[in-house]
Design a protein around this motif. Structure first.
Motif, PDB file in Angstrom:
ATOM      1  N   ALA A 157     -31.957  56.312 -58.743  1.00 19.13           N
ATOM      2  CA  ALA A 157     -32.057  57.770 -58.680  1.00 19.13           C
ATOM      3  C   ALA A 157     -33.456  58.203 -58.273  1.00 19.13           C
ATOM      4  N   TYR A 158     -34.466  57.530 -58.809  1.00 16.53           N
ATOM      5  CA  TYR A 158     -35.851  57.897 -58.498  1.00 16.53           C
ATOM      6  C   TYR A 158     -36.185  57.630 -57.038  1.00 16.53           C
ATOM      7  N   ALA A 159     -35.670  56.532 -56.486  1.00 18.74           N
ATOM      8  CA  ALA A 159     -35.921  56.222 -55.075  1.00 18.74           C
ATOM      9  C   ALA A 159     -35.301  57.275 -54.165  1.00 18.74           C
TER      10      ALA A 159
ATOM     11  N   LEU B 113     -34.000  73.276 -59.032  1.00 22.22           N
ATOM     12  CA  LEU B 113     -33.413  72.970 -60.339  1.00 22.22           C
ATOM     13  C   LEU B 113     -32.916  71.525 -60.381  1.00 22.22           C
ATOM     14  N   GLY B 114     -32.242  71.104 -59.316  1.00 20.25           N
ATOM     15  CA  GLY B 114     -31.777  69.728 -59.247  1.00 20.25           C
ATOM     16  C   GLY B 114     -32.916  68.733 -59.242  1.00 20.25           C
ATOM     17  N   MET B 115     -34.005  69.067 -58.530  1.00 19.16           N
ATOM     18  CA  MET B 115     -35.162  68.177 -58.480  1.00 19.16           C
ATOM     19  C   MET B 115     -35.792  68.037 -59.862  1.00 19.16           C
TER      20      MET B 115
ATOM     21  N   PHE C 247     -36.122  61.855 -50.363  1.00 14.83           N
ATOM     22  CA  PHE C 247     -35.431  62.948 -49.666  1.00 14.83           C
ATOM     23  C   PHE C 247     -35.701  64.344 -50.204  1.00 14.83           C
ATOM     24  N   VAL C 248     -36.280  64.498 -51.381  1.00 14.92           N
ATOM     25  CA  VAL C 248     -36.473  65.847 -51.923  1.00 14.92           C
ATOM     26  C   VAL C 248     -37.405  66.670 -51.039  1.00 14.92           C
ATOM     27  N   SER C 249     -38.526  66.093 -50.646  1.00 17.87           N
ATOM     28  CA  SER C 249     -39.477  66.847 -49.821  1.00 17.87           C
ATOM     29  C   SER C 249     -38.874  67.284 -48.486  1.00 17.87           C
ATOM     30  N   PRO C 250     -38.218  66.397 -47.716  1.00 20.58           N
ATOM     31  CA  PRO C 250     -37.593  66.864 -46.469  1.00 20.58           C
ATOM     32  C   PRO C 250     -36.538  67.954 -46.693  1.00 20.58           C
ATOM     33  N   ILE C 251     -35.765  67.837 -47.767  1.00 23.25           N
ATOM     34  CA  ILE C 251     -34.741  68.854 -48.026  1.00 23.25           C
ATOM     35  C   ILE C 251     -35.389  70.202 -48.292  1.00 23.25           C
ATOM     36  N   LEU C 252     -36.457  70.231 -49.082  1.00 20.74           N
ATOM     37  CA  LEU C 252     -37.143  71.494 -49.357  1.00 20.74           C
ATOM     38  C   LEU C 252     -37.748  72.088 -48.091  1.00 20.74           C
TER      39      LEU C 252
ATOM     40  N   LEU D  88     -26.979  68.430 -57.260  1.00 22.34           N
ATOM     41  CA  LEU D  88     -27.602  69.674 -56.803  1.00 22.34           C
ATOM     42  C   LEU D  88     -28.567  69.449 -55.644  1.00 22.34           C
ATOM     43  N   VAL D  89     -29.311  68.343 -55.662  1.00 20.92           N
ATOM     44  CA  VAL D  89     -30.319  68.133 -54.615  1.00 20.92           C
ATOM     45  C   VAL D  89     -29.689  68.034 -53.224  1.00 20.92           C
ATOM     46  N   PRO D  90     -28.694  67.195 -52.973  1.00 21.42           N
ATOM     47  CA  PRO D  90     -28.159  67.102 -51.604  1.00 21.42           C
ATOM     48  C   PRO D  90     -27.233  68.257 -51.228  1.00 21.42           C
TER      49      PRO D  90
END
Length: 599
Positions: free
Chosen positions: A65-67, A195-197, A72-77, A136-138
């Motif tokens: 989950a951490y990987a 919120l998901g992040m 991908f969190v930064s590109p999604i934001l 929530l993140v993807p």
């Protein structure tokens, strides 16, 4: 600071499974635990390798989950209009919450009176939060569109050039770069994704605490170093595969086409793997409920303090045990089956004839056990720590600061300093393509770091036996600092791959050694040594609380790093500042580690 003292040496001898009295005590507790309404005998026996694997599976799931999160969190934001400044600030939300909540959850875990146990309920709650974050993140952007977000206000986002629109081409020809998406067009998507992040980051970091404590609770003291090694091994393996999954181009596969692209495919696979690993771990062993532990001394962990008290009590009855053993064998000589059963029991250090006397003596000393500690006292223990715990926490803080600096900014360093790319360059330009290639190459370096963590974890306990805990602890920090310094001075592709191993060794070190020390502090009730003598600790402390305190240093580290590294890079005008900072912090950690109590 403190070597192997006489008391420590004696304690090690007492805890040896080769000691007949220790065998007897473990066997007595194992049989007593088997006689309860539910069988708890597994708590007092050694575990098989497969059982260790099941207990450590949750570590692999957390790293998966951490990987996915860090990849991908930064590109999604960025794709939904959050600029770099505010994106960096969002990374500080989770550690800010976790610093206060993680020790509190550790205290609650120590005092949880549910029949299901103390650790597994907390693990389950945090695992549910991780799964919510993985959803929530993807899919935050898609959910935002369903809730009324305007979405992209032009034909094609500047971050997604799968096909070119006439407006974008005209803008590029005229020298005007597309403005990109605006966060105002993705209000709900931004809220849901952040919120998901936060759920994913906070719960993944916090879940390691009850997972480690559950592992320690299920193992006898002699197995705890091996258990921590197995935990770190599976964490490194999870990170290795997790980063590798993120590096695959899933859009060219049938699975990727069915799931709708790279990001949904990666997060779906990670969610499935996480759920399976969670079920494997929480169904391994049942925990002894806290009310039973408080009521029955024979169901309490076999700590060094309990062993010493037991040996003092047994000194007056050792001849009785020997004489009774001989009498039982004589009486059973006419019954071969009974004789064989008794001999088997004695080989395990257990005598049925003295079992009744054993229990009656335990009841006599029941009042010697400390009364249950109040929640107020546990909360007080979070802020008032003995010197040994303070130094260990400070050392772990410096270690995590150096490591988090590597994790959060390493791919950006590779893209800019090694591949000479520019993240602000026009899309599809040479500088932009170089940066993207560097980021992908940096991910492979991080995969190597995770793999080296797994390999190092296999040998860390042997190294501790050969060279001592202190030498292994400090050398891991120094090697990491030297590796980051060399890579910062000479940023090359081969350096990215070679010196990423130093990050794996540091991660393997901070994933095992601090928690082995905490477990020893509690098992031996040794938080302070003066003049070669153990000074009793008057303050009541819980293992879950202290593990949580050491684990919570990652939250402080991430908060400090997220607020300080950006200005440092701007001041030095190079991303090599990231590695210089890692070097400085690791050397500070090595200095602090010299003052840690090693027992």
């Amino acid at each position: 600071m403190v070597g192997v003292t006489a008391d420590a040496s004696q304690a090690n001898q007492l805890s040896s499974v080769r000691n007949p009295m220790i065998k007897y005590m473990l066997k007595t507790r194992e049989n007593h635990a088997r006689e309860q309404d539910r069988d708890y005998s597994h708590v007092f026996r050694r575990k098989t390798r497969f059982e260790m694997f099941r207990l450590s599976a949750i570590a692999m799931a957390i790293e998966f989950a951490y990987a996915a999160e860090t990849s991908f969190v930064s590109p999604i934001l960025l794709q939904i209009g959050v600029d770099h400044k505010h994106m960096s600030m969002t990374w500080g939300l989770s550690p800010l919450i976790g610093f206060f909540m993680s020790p509190l959850l550790g205290s609650i875990s120590d005092r949880c009176k549910l029949r299901w146990g103390r650790r597994r309920p907390i693990i389950s709650i945090l695992s549910f939060g991780i799964i919510c974050g993985l959803i929530l993140v993807p899919y935050g952007k898609d959910l935002g569109l369903l809730l009324g977000d305007a979405g992209y206000t032009y034909a094609e986002s500047a971050l997604n050039f799968t096909s070119s629109s006439a407006g974008s081409v005209a803008a590029l020809v005229s020298g005007e770069a597309p403005t990109g998406p605006s966060a105002s067009d993705f209000k709900f998507a931004v809220i849901l994704t952040i919120l998901g992040m936060v759920l994913l980051d906070f719960d993944a970091d916090t879940c390691q605490t009850p997972a480690r404590t559950y592992l320690l609770d299920m193992c006898v003291p002699e197995e705890q170093p091996k258990a921590m090694t197995m935990f770190a091994l599976f964490a490194g393996f999870g990170g290795t595969i997790g980063y590798a999954i993120g590096g695959v181009d899933w859009e060219t596969t049938h699975i990727g086409s069915f799931m709708g692209g790279n990001i949904p495919t990666v997060f779906t696979l990670v969610t499935i793997i996480f759920a399976v690993c969670y079920l494997i771990t929480v169904t391994t062993f049942r925990e002894i409920p806290l009310p039973l532990i408080e009521q029955d001394e024979l169901l309490r962990p076999l700590s060094e303090q309990a062993i010493k008290k037991e040996l003092k009590k047994k000194n007056n009855t050792i001849y009785y045990i020997q004489e009774t053993t001989q009498l039982e064998l004589q009486m059973a000589s006419d019954d071969p089956k009974r004789l064989e059963a008794l001999q088997g029991s004695y080989q395990n250090g257990y005598s049925p004839a003295v079992e009744k006397q054993r229990k009656s003596q335990d009841l006599e000393t029941q009042s010697d056990y400390d009364a249950p500690v109040s929640l107020k006292a546990y909360l007080k223990s979070i802020f008032i720590m003995p010197y040994s715990m303070r130094m260990l926490a400070l050392t772990n803080l410096f270690c995590w600061m150096g490591h988090v600096t590597y994790c959060l900014y390493f791919t950006d360093f590779v893209g800019e300093a090694v591949f000479h790319g520019d993240p602000t360059a026009a899309p599809n330009s040479e500088a932009a393509l170089n940066y993207e290639a560097g980021v992908r190459f940096g991910c492979w370096g991080m995969s190597i770091y995770a793999f080296s963590c797994s390999i190092y974890s296999l040998s860390v306990t042997k190294l501790m036996k050969w060279f001592g805990t202190k030498a292994v602890y400090i050398s891991g920090m120094i090697y990491y600092g030297i590796g980051m310094l060399v890579l910062g001075l000479w940023p090359t592709k081969w350096g990215v791959l070679v010196f990423s191993t130093s990050a794996g060794i540091l991660y393997g070190t901070i994933f095992t050694v601090p928690f082995i020390l905490v477990a020893r502090y509690h098992a031996k009730n040794c938080f302070c040594i003066k003049n070669g003598e153990t000074v009793p600790l008057k303050q009541a402390r819980g293992l879950g609380t202290d593990v949580a305190i050491i684990s919570s240093m990652v939250f402080i580290a991430q908060l400090i790093v997220s607020l300080s590294v950006g200005p440092l890079v701007s001041w030095m005008d190079t991303t090599c500042a990231v590695l210089y900072a890692s070097t400085f912090l690791s050397f500070l950690a090595a200095i602090a580690a010299m003052f840690v109590l090693y027992v």
